[in-house]
Scaffold this motif. Structure first.
Motif, PDB file in Angstrom:
ATOM      1  N   GLY A 249      -2.806   1.510   8.830  1.00 35.90           N
ATOM      2  CA  GLY A 249      -3.913   1.432   7.892  1.00 35.90           C
ATOM      3  C   GLY A 249      -3.769   2.478   6.801  1.00 35.90           C
ATOM      4  N   LEU A 250      -4.303   2.193   5.626  1.00 33.24           N
ATOM      5  CA  LEU A 250      -4.101   3.040   4.453  1.00 33.24           C
ATOM      6  C   LEU A 250      -4.467   4.511   4.681  1.00 33.24           C
ATOM      7  N   PRO A 251      -5.555   4.839   5.369  1.00 30.38           N
ATOM      8  CA  PRO A 251      -5.901   6.259   5.511  1.00 30.38           C
ATOM      9  C   PRO A 251      -4.944   7.041   6.396  1.00 30.38           C
ATOM     10  N   TYR A 252      -4.026   6.354   7.055  1.00 30.30           N
ATOM     11  CA  TYR A 252      -3.183   7.021   8.045  1.00 30.30           C
ATOM     12  C   TYR A 252      -1.738   7.193   7.577  1.00 30.30           C
ATOM     13  N   ILE A 253      -1.498   7.083   6.269  1.00 31.57           N
ATOM     14  CA  ILE A 253      -0.144   7.320   5.754  1.00 31.57           C
ATOM     15  C   ILE A 253       0.259   8.761   6.029  1.00 31.57           C
ATOM     16  N   ARG A 254      -0.675   9.671   5.832  1.00 31.64           N
ATOM     17  CA  ARG A 254      -0.483  11.089   6.161  1.00 31.64           C
ATOM     18  C   ARG A 254       0.791  11.634   5.511  1.00 31.64           C
ATOM     19  N   GLN A 255       1.757  12.111   6.294  1.00 31.84           N
ATOM     20  CA  GLN A 255       2.961  12.731   5.746  1.00 31.84           C
ATOM     21  C   GLN A 255       4.110  11.747   5.549  1.00 31.84           C
ATOM     22  N   SER A 256       3.872  10.470   5.805  1.00 29.71           N
ATOM     23  CA  SER A 256       4.929   9.467   5.657  1.00 29.71           C
ATOM     24  C   SER A 256       5.017   8.981   4.207  1.00 29.71           C
ATOM     25  N   LYS A 257       5.973   8.112   3.942  1.00 39.67           N
ATOM     26  CA  LYS A 257       6.182   7.543   2.605  1.00 39.67           C
ATOM     27  C   LYS A 257       5.871   6.055   2.635  1.00 39.67           C
ATOM     28  N   ALA A 258       5.010   5.598   1.725  1.00 35.72           N
ATOM     29  CA  ALA A 258       4.697   4.176   1.624  1.00 35.72           C
ATOM     30  C   ALA A 258       5.651   3.502   0.646  1.00 35.72           C
ATOM     31  N   VAL A 259       6.037   2.252   0.939  1.00 36.31           N
ATOM     32  CA  VAL A 259       6.933   1.499   0.048  1.00 36.31           C
ATOM     33  C   VAL A 259       6.182   0.321  -0.564  1.00 36.31           C
ATOM     34  N   ALA A 260       6.684  -0.156  -1.717  1.00 35.99           N
ATOM     35  CA  ALA A 260       6.101  -1.323  -2.388  1.00 35.99           C
ATOM     36  C   ALA A 260       6.484  -2.592  -1.626  1.00 35.99           C
ATOM     37  N   ALA A 262       6.471  -6.983  -1.628  1.00 35.68           N
ATOM     38  CA  ALA A 262       6.384  -8.247  -2.354  1.00 35.68           C
ATOM     39  C   ALA A 262       6.223  -9.385  -1.364  1.00 35.68           C
ATOM     40  N   ALA A 263       5.486 -10.424  -1.780  1.00 37.21           N
ATOM     41  CA  ALA A 263       5.319 -11.623  -0.948  1.00 37.21           C
ATOM     42  C   ALA A 263       5.623 -12.843  -1.800  1.00 37.21           C
ATOM     43  N   GLY A 264       6.543 -13.673  -1.323  1.00 35.38           N
ATOM     44  CA  GLY A 264       6.897 -14.859  -2.096  1.00 35.38           C
ATOM     45  C   GLY A 264       7.431 -14.477  -3.457  1.00 35.38           C
ATOM     46  N   GLN A 265       6.812 -15.028  -4.510  1.00 34.57           N
ATOM     47  CA  GLN A 265       7.259 -14.772  -5.879  1.00 34.57           C
ATOM     48  C   GLN A 265       6.506 -13.630  -6.544  1.00 34.57           C
ATOM     49  N   SER A 266       5.683 -12.905  -5.796  1.00 36.94           N
ATOM     50  CA  SER A 266       4.917 -11.812  -6.393  1.00 36.94           C
ATOM     51  C   SER A 266       5.818 -10.620  -6.691  1.00 36.94           C
ATOM     52  N   GLN A 267       5.369  -9.771  -7.603  1.00 44.83           N
ATOM     53  CA  GLN A 267       6.070  -8.532  -7.883  1.00 44.83           C
ATOM     54  C   GLN A 267       5.814  -7.537  -6.744  1.00 44.83           C
ATOM     55  N   PRO A 268       6.774  -6.616  -6.457  1.00 50.48           N
ATOM     56  CA  PRO A 268       6.508  -5.595  -5.441  1.00 50.48           C
ATOM     57  C   PRO A 268       5.310  -4.737  -5.841  1.00 50.48           C
ATOM     58  N   MET A 269       4.427  -4.487  -4.894  1.00 51.27           N
ATOM     59  CA  MET A 269       3.208  -3.731  -5.169  1.00 51.27           C
ATOM     60  C   MET A 269       3.057  -2.605  -4.163  1.00 51.27           C
ATOM     61  N   LEU A 270       2.760  -1.419  -4.668  1.00 53.70           N
ATOM     62  CA  LEU A 270       2.389  -0.312  -3.800  1.00 53.70           C
ATOM     63  C   LEU A 270       0.939  -0.497  -3.354  1.00 53.70           C
ATOM     64  N   PRO A 271       0.563   0.070  -2.211  1.00 59.12           N
ATOM     65  CA  PRO A 271      -0.817  -0.075  -1.747  1.00 59.12           C
ATOM     66  C   PRO A 271      -1.779   0.816  -2.522  1.00 59.12           C
ATOM     67  N   SER A 272      -2.014   0.462  -3.828  1.00 59.46           N
ATOM     68  CA  SER A 272      -2.923   1.238  -4.666  1.00 59.46           C
ATOM     69  C   SER A 272      -4.360   0.801  -4.424  1.00 59.46           C
ATOM     70  N   ALA A 273      -5.293   1.655  -4.816  1.00 57.61           N
ATOM     71  CA  ALA A 273      -6.710   1.367  -4.590  1.00 57.61           C
ATOM     72  C   ALA A 273      -7.142   0.084  -5.295  1.00 57.61           C
TER      73      ALA A 273
END
Length: 458
Positions: A249-260, A262-273
């Motif tokens: 879940g988003l609040p638990y990224i903590r010290q890790s690194k999140a990656v962008a 993509a699903a299907g033909q969508s552009q890669p997206m970071l988990p922004s607000a």
């Protein structure tokens, strides 16, 4: 004639004096001193289910509700059982009350509703068909009265901070967690064998990942994955393991690194607000409270309404999740956008909410029905009721692109009807059909996400 006290007499007098002294103390001290132990609390509400909600957000909402109700001496007490907590407070009559929050996974919440051991089920996924069927004696658990979206969350895909990989597709994720992609080198990275970190089977986080990633690609989780009931423990494990990858879940990224992602033909997206608030991010999800439609417990009703209130949504945001508060966001135009959409990006701002629909229906879903009022409140506050709103409809592919465009425009017209009841006169309605997908159209879940209506304001 007096006589010396025997040993037994002295013991009797000592015991009697002790009882008299205890009685005096009990009379002299305020009752709240003795009401301060959890064992003396009167439990007024029982919440069971999602670890994602129950670890932090649920207790925080309860504390906020107690504060709004004017209760005092509010505090959080851990239970002897792991992942269970009790929020305690003293009411106006000096009585100690408590609300219990047990966080053992979304599925346990629906079981607890069924056996009567909970009043509210906290879930980080929608209720399943079998669960809804098992609770029919309580009413329609998919109705607006029963299903409450209290926050939006995004499943972040997390890596060790030193991992150079920046983006993955949901298809790649499925192959990784199924054990088919076994090394980082197969993805163009480095680090050797991949170590998988996953939530446990009772977790709504795992259910969401399984549905959006694994099942959507015909995969199952590899047997060698490390499993965790605790979100914090999983995230901390990945942040300390250069070969690790996990979902959380988003609040638990903590010290890790999140990656962008993509699903299907969508552009890669970071988990922004913003992308999670609109549910465009491929691994966004809703967080729910479920109650019997005719729930008799007044505390259950009060907590639900508080969660929807501006103060409740502020607590959602403070807890690290995405509030459903409507905001206007400037979107950067690009040549890849359809012309009408690029014009909107240049001249207007997009609201941080998308309207979506019930499955196989033109009826707005439960979240969208509440979002109508949220958008109306925003438009009234910004003096944008008259000819300041554009609605943009989207959909999934059809054999005839013109039909896809028409259906997407009809969805926008349904939103217009809802806003018109609040006095909104819409400036423009645009149907863009299958363009700008946010999910893969190969599964029902993706098609439902692509059937959406955006709101833009001038």
């Amino acid at each position: 004639m007096s006589r010396a006290l025997s040993v037994s007499d002295r013991q009797s007098w000592s015991h009697a004096y002790a009882w008299l002294l205890l009685g005096f103390i009990c009379y002299a001290l305020p009752w709240s001193v003795f009401a301060a132990t959890p064992g003396n609390a009167s439990t007024v509400l029982r919440i069971q289910g999602s670890n994602t909600i129950g670890a932090k957000l649920g207790p925080a909402l309860v504390q906020g509700l107690f504060e709004e109700q004017g209760l005092r001496e509010i505090r959080l007490e851990p239970s002897a059982v792991e992942n269970e907590q009790q929020v305690l407070a003293i009411d106006g009559s000096g009585r100690q009350i408590g609300i219990t929050v047990a966080a053992h996974g979304s599925g346990t919440g629906f079981v607890a509703l069924q056996d009567g051991s909970a009043d509210l089920a906290a879930s980080s996924r929608p209720i399943k068909d079998a669960e809804a069927a098992s609770l029919t004696r309580l009413g329609d658990m998919r109705s607006l009265a029963a299903e409450q979206v209290i926050a939006i969350d995004g499943l972040a895909i997390i890596l060790h901070p030193s991992n150079p990989l920046d983006a993955l597709s949901t298809a790649q994720l499925a192959a990784i967690f199924a054990g088919e992609i076994k090394t980082w080198e197969q993805l163009g990275g480095r680090g050797g064998a991949i170590t998988l970190y996953a939530r446990d089977d009772k977790s709504g986080t795992f259910d969401t990942f399984k549905e959006l990633v694994l099942a959507a690609n015909g995969k199952t989780l590899a047997a060698g994955a490390k499993r965790f009931e605790s979100s914090n423990q999983l995230s901390d494990g990945v942040s300390q393991d250069p070969s690790g990858i996990g979902f959380i879940g988003l609040p638990y990224i903590r010290q890790s690194k999140a990656v962008a992602i993509a699903a299907g033909q969508s552009q890669p997206m970071l988990p922004s607000a913003t992308l999670i608030a609109t549910e465009d991010y491929p691994l966004s999800r809703r967080l729910f409270l479920y109650a019997a439609p005719q729930a008799a417990n007044p505390w259950a009703k009060a907590l639900i309404e508080f969660a929807h209130s501006p103060r409740g949504q502020a607590i959602v945001e403070h807890s690290g999740f995405i509030a459903q508060t409507v905001q206007a966001v400037k979107v950067q135009g690009s040549p890849a956008m359809p012309e009408a959409y690029r014009t909107l990006a240049d001249q207007a701002q997009r609201l941080s909410v998308n309207f979506r629909f019930q499955e196989n229906s033109a009826t707005l879903d439960n979240k969208a029905q509440r979002d109508i009022q949220r958008v109306l409140d925003f438009l009234k506050g910004q003096d944008k009721l008259q000819h300041k709103v554009a609605l943009v409809g989207f959909g999934d592919p059809k054999n005839d692109p013109a039909r896809a465009a028409l259906l997407s425009k009809l969805r926008a017209m349904e939103v217009r009807r809802g806003l018109a009841r609040g006095g909104v006169i819409v400036r423009d309605i645009i149907g863009l059909g299958e363009q700008l997908p946010v999910a893969a159209n190969s599964a029902d879940e993706g098609r439902i996400k692509n059937r959406r209506v955006e709101v833009w304001v001038y």
